[in-house]
Each structure stands twice: as structure tokens, then as C-alpha cells.
Design an enzyme around this catalytic site. Sequence first.
Site, short mmCIF file in Angstrom:
data_model
loop_
_atom_site.label_atom_id
_atom_site.label_comp_id
_atom_site.label_asym_id
_atom_site.label_seq_id
_atom_site.Cartn_x
_atom_site.Cartn_y
_atom_site.Cartn_z
N HIS A 46 0.81 -1.20 0.00
CA HIS A 46 0.00 0.00 0.00
C HIS A 46 0.86 1.26 0.00
O HIS A 46 0.61 2.21 -0.75
CB HIS A 46 -0.91 -0.01 1.23
CG HIS A 46 -1.90 1.08 1.19
ND1 HIS A 46 -3.13 0.93 0.63
CD2 HIS A 46 -1.81 2.37 1.58
CE1 HIS A 46 -3.77 2.07 0.70
NE2 HIS A 46 -2.99 2.96 1.28
N GLU A 68 -2.49 -5.46 -3.89
CA GLU A 68 -3.30 -5.17 -2.71
C GLU A 68 -4.66 -5.83 -2.81
O GLU A 68 -5.17 -6.43 -1.87
CB GLU A 68 -3.52 -3.66 -2.66
CG GLU A 68 -3.00 -2.98 -1.45
CD GLU A 68 -3.42 -1.53 -1.49
OE1 GLU A 68 -3.75 -1.01 -0.44
OE2 GLU A 68 -3.42 -0.91 -2.58
N ASN A 406 26.67 -21.77 -1.15
CA ASN A 406 27.35 -23.01 -0.85
C ASN A 406 26.62 -23.82 0.21
O ASN A 406 26.49 -25.03 0.10
CB ASN A 406 28.74 -22.70 -0.33
CG ASN A 406 29.75 -23.05 -1.35
OD1 ASN A 406 30.01 -24.23 -1.54
ND2 ASN A 406 30.27 -22.08 -2.05
#
Lengths: 697, 121
Positions: A46, A68, A406
Amino acid sequence: MNSGEYKEIFLTEAREYLSNLNNSLVLLEKDPSQVEAIREIFRAAHTLKGMSATMGYDPMVRLTHQMEAVLEPIRSGTQSLSTRLVDILFVCLDQLSKWVDVLANQDFIEEEGLQSALQLLASAGQEGNGPGMAPAPVPVSPTASQAFLSFSENEREVLIQATRGGLAIYKIAVELSPDCVFKEVRAFMILKNMNERGEIAKSIPAPEEIEKGHFSKGFILVVVTDSTAEQLRQAAGSVAEVAMAEVENLKPEDLATPPVTEQGEGSGMAQGGSKASASTMVADDRHFALPTIRVHTSKLDKLMALVQELVISKIRFEQVANTKALRELSDPLSQLHHITDELQDEIMKVRLMPVKQIFDRFPRMVRDLARNLNKQVDLEMDGAEVELDRTVLEEMSEPLVHLLRNAVDHGIEDPEARAREGKDPYGTIRLQAKREKSQVIISISDDGRGIDPDVVRQKAVDKGLVTPDETAKMTDEEAIRLISLPGFSTVDSATEISGRGVGVDVAKTKVEAVGGVFRIQSKKGQGTTFILRFPLTLAIIKALLVRCKAEVFAIPVVNIIETVDVTPAEKRTIQQQEAILLREEVIPLYPLQELLEMPDTETGDASGLETVLITEVGESRVALRVDEVVGQQEIAIKPLDRLLKGIRGFSGATILGSGKIALILDVNSLVEDLKDKRFQAERSLMEKDDTHADPHS
Amino acid sequence: MAIKVMFVDDSSFMRTILKGIILRDSFELAGEAANGKEAIELYQKVQPDIVTMDIIMPEMNGIDAVKQIRAMDPNAKIIMVSAMGQQGMVIDAIQAGARDFIIKPFQPPRIHEALRRVIGN
């Protein structure tokens, strides 16, 4: 409105919100019952919408608006969050980030990418509760009066700081009489009165909107002041045509209230209308008017560089005063010393940034990686508030990315494999930052399969990096360290070994390049931990100046444990390695000149005393023999030129009081290199010996 | 105690109207000026309790006059006399130190209220 200054602020904040969105979504995906996460997402989307609307970035407005709309039924609990929707929302976030990146270089964005994202969202919406999901109309620009006050993290912090300083925070709601003609002038008078009594920290609408009279009946001000509520009420009420002036004292805890909760009901999104209330919580952060300013980082860099120069000049002054024995100068010089110290400290503080800045990207990154590899990984982060110098922070990001990749790729096992081992199918990666004196320690640990030293030995031999004999002589710890050798592993081979490879050498090189220390600890079957130590700053450090032959070198004090004078009686030779006996501990001794490959001429003075520095290299202590300790002083580090950067053993240079340049030694790599060299030499020697079959070797 | 009012306006008609509205009860005339320059001179001479100041005037406008009078007397109480559409100028005048404003066409109750407020403060 697209003025550069606003845009800068917009970009910074948009990135913050996007990072919040990503992190909250990662959280929510793991645990869909996280109500606060969904609120946070809704709120951030928003706010982003309001910000984009203010700047006129239409595609961003449309996308955030639709996000929204899709999120609303989830927030209100009428619909649950599907995995598919999470994926779609991530796509939307990526699109938004892309736009933000584009905006960094130009002032407009294309609609490219908007339609596909909107369609994805629409399809997700229909999946849920069909007809109710018609796209809500896009509100044009926020118009506010009955807005709910929301505070950003930053604002809250500054306001709370102000209350600690004895100031009070008041919320003042002002309404003008309906027949007021010059609304803007009345508003201006009120703002002026408030400014005379304190600082307007925030307002709804923004101060410039208020001054233009762009409000319906009234407006809300948040004022930080040492005046009382009554004084403020009078200040507002003394202006003609003020129909109402309500003053409310805000406590720090009031500021923490997130806005969505109270205005959730009837905010209008689900009903297809967009009432002012929903769009007005925009109260965006740029209306923040406390006495803080944004400064471009390049200016801070420049300031720091100037302080470095100042420190150098000061040291030169001190040197001259010393050699000429100018006693009258000692007072002013010590004053200058204090001032530069303080100046340096203050600028340092300004340059500090929380590691959160880079940590924040990781949850999403780890989530994506894990998903691609069909693994289940929890990333736990700790100490995100630890601060360090911006430059170090920037240098830190890449090694962390490598090491986290990794950990997900090679550390954490598949869920099935983990289950077989009796482990939780969810692997955990812990990323932790903590401050220790003038260092910041970052550790990345996983509870994965760990590194098998024997596999690493074999691999290193296969790669031709070491001989079988060498690996045989290595401890497990040393063997594990082999994975950080350049060329130890390539992308294709990394997955074959039950350990790591890709990027570890890159990470190690990067860490050491900024004067950091890199360590690996691993236990087969239990997991691996990488420990990275970074200096707090790269600009000015305390260093010991030592002489070796005719040259003076600087060694960072953090690397040195102590300096001792050693008598011949305290020296030993063990397996051809010189060592000293210090408080019953045997410490290998290396002459600095040998480390630096300088010709050997003399050792020690007539008395037989040798000056030795005890330093810590890796996990062990090492004694360095120097010709003389010249002194201790702060040095301003100048990075080495591009051409010299590749030379191992030096982390930078500095200008001494004499005006001469001294190289800053990187003791770590010097000692390691020498060890390697000796090791090789010894091995080849032993191989020759082997032909004589000496059983004692 | 009588309150001495000084009227500044280039139009004597406007001054007359304002005098008609203001000068009663305890308000009495301190003097009249037709532009900013005259206003400054007169202010020093008559030391009024309150001034009504037009904005657009020849020689020196009302905003500059406010600045200079306030420079001489930081406590000077000046009410701007403005017309519709002059919001920006009124803001400038208030920034310069004017206490309030009234708007043409005049509404007597408003003017009295403004005077009361300014005197009261």
C-alpha cells in the site's frame, strides 16, 4: 514532482519496502498463519502504491494496487494463501524491483512486464473467490484528512530519541471553520506557530499540501517540542478561523502501532470502492521533517578522505615537534590530537550502517535457491543491527552470497537424505553478526553434511594441487582448508564432493582483501561453519611500525598479541623450524625478512636479543622477528593501486610522519605463503630421502 | 485606554471604509499613510498600537513596509488588508511578521475579531 531529490528518497525507500515485502513473504510462505506478515505485506504494498502515485510512476501504481486487491481477502481471512499466489507475488516483487532499478537511471518506466504480472495476479484472484476479485479502481492521488498516522521505523526511532532527550511528542488535529476563505494562509499561520514551538515531525497531508490548502476540513500535525499540550493548543487556537484544535500527547508506544489493524474494516478494497481512508495511510515518509538530512555517500567518503589527510598532517607535525624538541608545540598538538580523534570518531559513526542492509536480501535468496534444489531450508539471522563501515559492508556482501549459496547447495542435504540421517528434514542455516572490539564477526553455519576431509584430500590430489604425501601429513583441519584453494573445485565437480567448493576461494580472497580473516570449521555429518572477521573500518587503524632492514612496515595492531624481546636461551629449533619458548608455549618463529624475501644479512643485535611480535594466524600463534619496533601510531590506509593489488602479503599503504610511504603487512597471507613454500621444499626433500628409506622421517 | 490605529492604503476610499468600521468604542485614529514609505515614517512618529496595511501600493508595497516596521519594532502589530487571490502575498507578509489579515470585501465582525485577537496577543 520528479525532482531528483524526491526520487533519491523514493528509490531508497522503495528498495526498503521491497526488501520487507520479500522477507515477509518468505516468512508467510513458511507459516501462512503469520498474521503480522500478511499485514506487513499489505502495508508495504500500500505504501509503495502511494509513493509511486506521488511520483507518477503509473505502472508501479497499477501493479501494487492489484497486489493489494489480491491480498485483501487473505488479510481479511476469507481466503488462504496458496503456494501459487506466493510465487506470483514474488514475480510481482521482482518486477517492481526491476522498475526501481530502471528508475535509478532514468525518470520514467515502461509498461513492459506490467500486463503479464497483472494477468498472473488476476488468475490467482479467480482461483480464490471468483467474481469478488474484480480489480478495484485505482485511486489517483492520496487525499487525506481522517488518515491514520503510521510511522516508519526510521521516524519512530528519531521520535523516540527525541523523547529520551526530554522532548514530548504531540499529535495536533486542527479543523478550520467551514467558511474560512484563505485556508492556506490560516494553515500557514498554524504551521508557523508550531514551528516556533518545536519541530513538525510529520503531517497529514504533507506540509507542502497543507500550505497549498489541499485538505478538506483540517489536518494533523505531529510536533516534537518542549512546550506543553496547553501551549500548543493555544498556539493553534490563536489563529483566527480555527474551529477545533485537539492536542494529544503521544507516547513512544503509540508510535509503534501499525496502521492496518484499525482501518482494516471497511477500507473499501473488497467492496470495490477506494475510500479515502485506505489511500490516506500513505502519509508517506518523505513528509518527515525532523532535523535529519540525507547526504550522498560520496560526500561522506570525501569527508573521511579529508580526515585521513588531516591525521597524516597531524602525525607529521608531531614528528617535527619531536625531532626538533619544540616543547611549546606539545600542548596545541595534544589538543589537535584530541580534536582529530573525535572528528574521526564522529565521521566513522556517520558512515556506519547496520548489516541488515545486506542481510535483508538473503531470506529471499535462500528461499529461491532451496526451492530450485528441492531442499527445505530455514535461514536464521541474528545481529542484523550490528553496524560497520559502509565500505566494509559493501565488500562483505559478495563473500556472504557465495557462502550462503554453498551452504544451500552443498551443505544442506535433500529432505530425504536428512530424514535417513535422523535429522529434521528442514535444514537450518544460521547467519550471525556480532561486534567484538574493533571487529565484526560474521558466521554462517549450517547443520548439513559437513566436509569430509578424506574426500577433500582425494579431490585435491586429483586436481594436482597437492601430492598424496602432503595430504597424508595434513591434519583434518588443514585438509578442510584446502577447499579454499583457487582451482580446488569447479562448478561441475563441486556437487560431487560431499563438501564445498565453488566460491569459497572467491569469498576467502575477498575477505582477506579488506583485511579480514577467514576460517572454516566443519564436522562430517554435522555441518560447517564459516567465520569471517572484518575490521570495523578500512580508513584509519592503529598500527605498529616495525623496521626490517632499511624499510619500515606497518602491521595492524589487531593482528598483534604482544611484542617480546627474546634471548638466545628462549629459542629452540624443532624439526628445522625455529621457535621460541614463551610462557611454556612453543611458538614457531619466522624472520620478517624471510617472509618478505629480503636478503638475509644480520640477525639480532650484539646482545643477542631479538625483537619478536606474537601474532595470530589462523588458529595458531606465530612469532615474527623484526629488526626494531619503531612505534605505534594510527595510520590512514590507502588502498594499493590496481597494479599492486594482486601482490599477496600487503593490504595497503600509508604515509608516515616523515612523508615516506610504508606498506601495510598482511601477516596472514605472508605466513601462509611461507609455510606453503617450506612445506613444498620439505616434501621434495623428504621424497628424496624416501629413496634412502629412512624410517625416522 | 484608547487603542491607536494607523491606516495604510493608497486608496483613501478604502481607508475611509475601514475607519468607519474600526473607529468606535475604544479605537481611535493614530494616523493615515498612502504607501509603505509614508507608513514607516508615520509609524515612528505616532507609535500606533495597531496598523492595517494594504499590500499593493505605489512607492513601497505593504510586505516591504511590514519588514521594515518590524525591524524597527519587533512588537509591531500589523494586520494585512488583502483581496481574494492574494493568498501567496499574505503568506509572505505573515512570514515577514504581520499578525493577521482581513479580506476585501470587508465583513465588519471578522475585522473586529481580528483586531481583538491581535490586541489580545
